[in-house]
Design an enzyme around this catalytic site. Structure first.
Site, PDB file in Angstrom:
ATOM      1  N   ARG A 381       0.829  -1.208   0.000  1.00 21.96           N
ATOM      2  CA  ARG A 381       0.000   0.000   0.000  1.00 21.96           C
ATOM      3  C   ARG A 381       0.863   1.258   0.000  1.00 21.96           C
ATOM      4  O   ARG A 381       0.479   2.276  -0.572  1.00 21.96           O
ATOM      5  CB  ARG A 381      -0.925   0.016   1.218  1.00 21.96           C
ATOM      6  CG  ARG A 381      -2.058  -0.995   1.143  1.00 21.96           C
ATOM      7  CD  ARG A 381      -3.016  -0.827   2.314  1.00 21.96           C
ATOM      8  NE  ARG A 381      -4.084  -1.824   2.267  1.00 21.96           N
ATOM      9  CZ  ARG A 381      -5.227  -1.672   1.625  1.00 21.96           C
ATOM     10  NH1 ARG A 381      -5.447  -0.542   0.969  1.00 21.96           N
ATOM     11  NH2 ARG A 381      -6.147  -2.614   1.627  1.00 21.96           N
ATOM     12  N   GLU A 410      -1.281  -8.275   4.489  1.00 23.72           N
ATOM     13  CA  GLU A 410      -2.708  -8.334   4.800  1.00 23.72           C
ATOM     14  C   GLU A 410      -3.235  -9.726   4.500  1.00 23.72           C
ATOM     15  O   GLU A 410      -2.809 -10.370   3.543  1.00 23.72           O
ATOM     16  CB  GLU A 410      -3.485  -7.280   4.010  1.00 23.72           C
ATOM     17  CG  GLU A 410      -3.058  -5.857   4.325  1.00 23.72           C
ATOM     18  CD  GLU A 410      -3.935  -4.823   3.645  1.00 23.72           C
ATOM     19  OE1 GLU A 410      -4.988  -5.209   3.109  1.00 23.72           O
ATOM     20  OE2 GLU A 410      -3.563  -3.640   3.659  1.00 23.72           O
ATOM     21  N   GLU A 421     -10.597  -2.914  -4.901  1.00 23.66           N
ATOM     22  CA  GLU A 421      -9.957  -1.895  -4.065  1.00 23.66           C
ATOM     23  C   GLU A 421      -8.624  -1.461  -4.658  1.00 23.66           C
ATOM     24  O   GLU A 421      -8.274  -0.273  -4.615  1.00 23.66           O
ATOM     25  CB  GLU A 421      -9.752  -2.430  -2.645  1.00 23.66           C
ATOM     26  CG  GLU A 421      -9.253  -1.358  -1.687  1.00 23.66           C
ATOM     27  CD  GLU A 421      -9.090  -1.857  -0.272  1.00 23.66           C
ATOM     28  OE1 GLU A 421      -8.921  -1.016   0.628  1.00 23.66           O
ATOM     29  OE2 GLU A 421      -9.114  -3.081  -0.054  1.00 23.66           O
ATOM     30  N   ASP A 478     -13.798   4.654 -11.281  1.00 23.12           N
ATOM     31  CA  ASP A 478     -14.243   6.027 -11.042  1.00 23.12           C
ATOM     32  C   ASP A 478     -13.254   6.981 -11.696  1.00 23.12           C
ATOM     33  O   ASP A 478     -12.411   7.584 -11.042  1.00 23.12           O
ATOM     34  CB  ASP A 478     -14.352   6.285  -9.538  1.00 23.12           C
ATOM     35  CG  ASP A 478     -14.983   7.636  -9.240  1.00 23.12           C
ATOM     36  OD1 ASP A 478     -15.546   8.231 -10.175  1.00 23.12           O
ATOM     37  OD2 ASP A 478     -14.914   8.091  -8.085  1.00 23.12           O
ATOM     38  N   HIS A 700     -18.540  -7.278   2.800  1.00 20.86           N
ATOM     39  CA  HIS A 700     -17.721  -8.198   2.012  1.00 20.86           C
ATOM     40  C   HIS A 700     -17.836  -7.745   0.554  1.00 20.86           C
ATOM     41  O   HIS A 700     -18.782  -8.116  -0.151  1.00 20.86           O
ATOM     42  CB  HIS A 700     -18.196  -9.637   2.173  1.00 20.86           C
ATOM     43  CG  HIS A 700     -18.175 -10.121   3.595  1.00 20.86           C
ATOM     44  ND1 HIS A 700     -17.007 -10.274   4.317  1.00 20.86           N
ATOM     45  CD2 HIS A 700     -19.180 -10.463   4.431  1.00 20.86           C
ATOM     46  CE1 HIS A 700     -17.285 -10.711   5.532  1.00 20.86           C
ATOM     47  NE2 HIS A 700     -18.610 -10.829   5.631  1.00 20.86           N
ATOM     48  N   CYS A 702     -16.268  -8.519  -2.054  1.00 22.81           N
ATOM     49  CA  CYS A 702     -16.178  -9.537  -3.097  1.00 22.81           C
ATOM     50  C   CYS A 702     -17.536 -10.175  -3.372  1.00 22.81           C
ATOM     51  O   CYS A 702     -17.760 -10.728  -4.448  1.00 22.81           O
ATOM     52  CB  CYS A 702     -15.155 -10.597  -2.725  1.00 22.81           C
ATOM     53  SG  CYS A 702     -15.342 -11.222  -1.050  1.00 22.81           S
TER      54      CYS A 702
END
Length: 734
Positions: A381, A410, A421, A478, A700, A702
């Site tokens: 990240r 993670e 994400e 976006d 969630h 997914c």
């Protein structure tokens, strides 16, 4: 084409394919031209309802005090009879109506008096009568035309026949005069179209036998005449023509009573001919600014229910040859159907690439690994852009495999949510103004490529790859690019084999510039319409200036442009060169890298089916949220839609402002955009979370699933929900 091929039923032999449909469309459209000379009935006020009519001359009273329409009519009839008996004027009396205005008396012979008074007017005061429209006479009979064709065979002089074609197809009235049995009569029955089909067949057959040069000239003239006539139609009439042709195709594909249609072998030309006429109408629509109807009105939703991949494979195999496919006319295929084609084409490419990797592994006697079937991205990240760029560069051969993302440190398992994400975070960082790759224009609320000189355009290529991966993996992004960007992205839709061929260059206008820099576009429009002395008042040359890192740099729009003044005579050239410089030349390297990045993933003939607007919808989805539609399509697990918590939830969500609704959508699905299929395609689910009501909601992404504790009050639910959707980034695990 044999005569048998042109016969849909024994009763009435039709004219040849495309010509028949064109003539029929002309016959249907031409009455409007005659009606245009008459008073327009459409402009008359609509017939009001009973309640409105009863109160037309009354003050507004309380509800329920107005009598019924039947009582009103009976009252008028009674008073009329009484008036006839008395032979004197009368006042209308409305029972049970209060606050009635005093109406003037109505004379029984008022119409007669009005006629007398009109007749006594002087000729100067009378309105001139509208002349009857002049309709063209039939240029030739079928016998005359056939005699001319016979003469040509001996003389070789096609002038007479050539002039007939040009005159006949010059306008709809000329078409009607030539081919309709009665040019002034409308025909709306299936049994009799009103067209002299034998004459149309003769004209068509003769055209096929003309020399190639004359044939091309005639066909070009016919097409131009049709385009001119069709683009001059009213919006209502134009839309009716399109709808009728679309319905014709739908009924032929899925007839309600198949026995009423001839065998498909006898009418195989019906659908191709109708599609060709629709193509001409689509072209005519594009020649009008703004278009008569939106491009979506050409969509035929019936095609969503046919074998689209068979149509696509037929088109790929035979192209635009004599083998018909709806993909030859992509404007009739809806965006939802095109998405299905692209998805299945992508899946087939993914399977092919994965199979090849597996075969290569086995041929080298190596143990197969499931990871080899995916494009695996491992990123931090804290170094999101650099890690993503390195991974995509190293794994360029795997771009057409299914994407899986892992964030280092993670524990999240990518079932689709982590991929979403990764896209969102990466796009957000790349498009940040501090990054310098894109410039955000507040007036148009969109991003555009920075024109600053850069030696390495790899990050622009990365953005192109991201957009390609999003389309390839059916993920919405976006991104706020103007429509011009997607037009450039399809210029050309297939990457040219010659690396020296320019890419991403398209014709641009002030309309394109207005979508990015509206103030500048307005200023250039003012220059084009300026009535004064352009050279002295504007004092400009063919040179533009741009600031780059605090330094003002100048660029000539043409050789020696700094010495060429802008005048009234050359201002159009100046504006066009200026717009071309801003949207094409100044960002060519950046956009070319972006173009190649996108097409390195999405290289497919399916892109040729898309309009620029449709590419934008596939990439970004729709920003228009319909939370009521989401409510209707939501599934529940552990809850019922009548439960108090669920009712609290929708009361709160439907009352949210747009930004919080988008945050909720992003929290639960990983994107704040709506896919092509609408909210129903999200498969949104609310599950009951049997935990303490002190806990926040959990999502969630997914599975597009929201886990909601059974909150006891609307206030508590709203507070916890806002906290949850406003702090939703990351898994919080190190």
């Amino acid at each position: 084409m044999s005569e048998a091929d042109r016969v849909p039923s024994p009763a009435a032999p039709p004219p040849p394919p495309a010509v028949a449909v064109v003539v029929a469309a002309a016959a249907a459209a031409a009455p409007e031209e005659r009606k245009g000379k008459e008073p327009e009935r459409e402009k008359l006020p609509p017939i009001v309802s009973a309640g409105a009519g009863a109160t037309a001359g009354l003050d507004r009273g309380s509800k329920g005090q107005i009598s019924t329409f039947s009582n009103f009519i009976s009252t008028v009839s009674q008073k009329k009879e009484a008036a006839e008996n008395r032979s004197s004027p009368t006042h209308l009396v409305f029972p049970n109506i209060k606050n009635v205005r005093d109406l003037p008396p109505i004379c029984l012979d008022v119409r007669q008096k009005q006629r007398i008074s009109t007749d006594t007017l002087s000729s100067e005061m009378k309105a001139p009568a509208l002349p009857d429209p002049v309709l063209p006479l039939q240029p030739k009979t079928m016998k005359d035309f056939q005699e001319d064709v016979e003469k040509v065979k001996s003389s070789g002089d096609w002038k007479t026949v050539y002039d007939f074609y040009l005159t006949t197809f010059d306008s709809f009235p000329e078409l009607n005069a030539a081919f309709k049995k009665d040019a002034t009569t409308s025909f709306n029955t299936i049994e009799d179209s009103g067209i002299n089909a034998k004459f149309v067949n003769a004209v068509y057959d003769a055209l096929l036998n003309t020399p190639q040069d004359i044939q091309k000239t005639v066909l070009k003239g016919i097409i131009n005449s049709l385009l001119r006539e069709w683009k001059g139609l009213s919006q209502k009439r134009f839309k009716q023509l399109v709808e009728r042709l679309l319905q014709f195709i739908s009924l032929r594909l899925f007839p309600a009573k198949p026995e009423e249609f001839p065998p498909i072998t006898k009418c195989s030309w019906w659908i191709p001919s109708a599609s060709k006429v629709l193509a001409l109408l689509n072209t005519a629509n594009g020649l009008v600014h703004p278009p008569l109807i939106p491009y979506t009105d050409f969509y035929n939703s019936t095609l969503d229910h046919i074998d689209l991949m068979e149509e696509y494979h037929t088109w790929q195999s035979f192209g635009n040859s004599h083998r018909f496919s709806f993909c030859q006319y992509p404007f009739v295929i809806s965006i939802a159907a095109k998405k299905i084609i692209i998805q299945r084409d992508s899946e087939q490419q993914m399977i092919s690439i994965a199979r090849q990797s597996l075969v290569d592994k086995v041929s080298r006697r190596q143990r197969p690994d499931m990871n080899m079937l995916f494009l695996n991205m491992k990123v931090r990240r804290t170094h999101l852009v650099s890690d993503s760029l390195d991974e995509l560069t190293r794994k360029r051969a795997d771009l057409k495999k299914k994407l899986k993302v892992t964030f280092v440190g993670e524990a999240g398992l990518d079932m689709g949510g982590l991929t979403k994400e990764w896209f969102l975070l990466l796009i957000r960082q790349i498009f940040h103004p501090d990054y310098g790759m894109f410039t955000y224009h507040k007036d148009s609320q969109c991003h555009w490529f920075s024109s600053f000189k850069c030696d390495n355009c790899s990050e622009f290529r990365l953005v192109g790859i991201l957009m390609g991966l999003a389309v390839y993996n059916s993920i919405t992004l976006d991104i706020r690019f103007p429509p011009c960007c997607y037009k450039k992205l399809l210029s050309p839709p297939i990457v040219p084999s010659d690396q020296n061929t320019p890419v991403g260059i398209c014709s641009v206008t002030t309309d394109d510039l207005c979508q990015i820099m509206p103030e500048l576009a307005h200023g250039l429009s003012e220059l084009l319409s300026y009535e004064g002395n352009v050279e002295e008042d504007f004092y400009s040359t063919f040179q533009v200036f741009q600031e780059e890192f605090g330094i003002i740099k100048s660029y000539n729009l043409k050789p020696g442009g700094d010495k060429i003044p802008v005048t009234k005579q050359n201002r159009k050239e100046y504006v066009q060169l200026y717009i071309d410089f801003l949207l094409n030349k100044s960002i060519y390297k950046q956009f070319a890298a972006f173009y190649y990045g996108f097409h390195s993933v999405c290289a497919s003939n399916a892109l040729m089916l898309l309009r620029p607007e449709e590419v934008e919808i596939l990439v970004c989805g729709s920003p228009e949220l319909d939370m009521h539609a989401l409510q209707r399509s939501t599934q529940y697990d552990g809850y019922a839609k009548t439960d108090l918590t669920i009712r609290y939830f929708w009361d709160v969500v439907l009352g949210f402002p747009l930004d919080l609704q988008k945050k909720l959508l992003h929290f639960t699905t990983g994107s704040d955009r709506v896919p092509v299929g609408g909210m129903a395609d999200l498969n949104f689910k609310i599950s009951k979370n049997e935990t303490s009501t002190n806990w926040l909601p959990v999502a969630h992404t997914c599975f597009n699933q929201l886990c909601l504790p059974p909150y006891k009050s609307k206030k508590d639910l709203k507070q916890k929900l806002i906290i949850g959707i406003s702090n939703s980034e990351g898994f919080g695990l190190e």
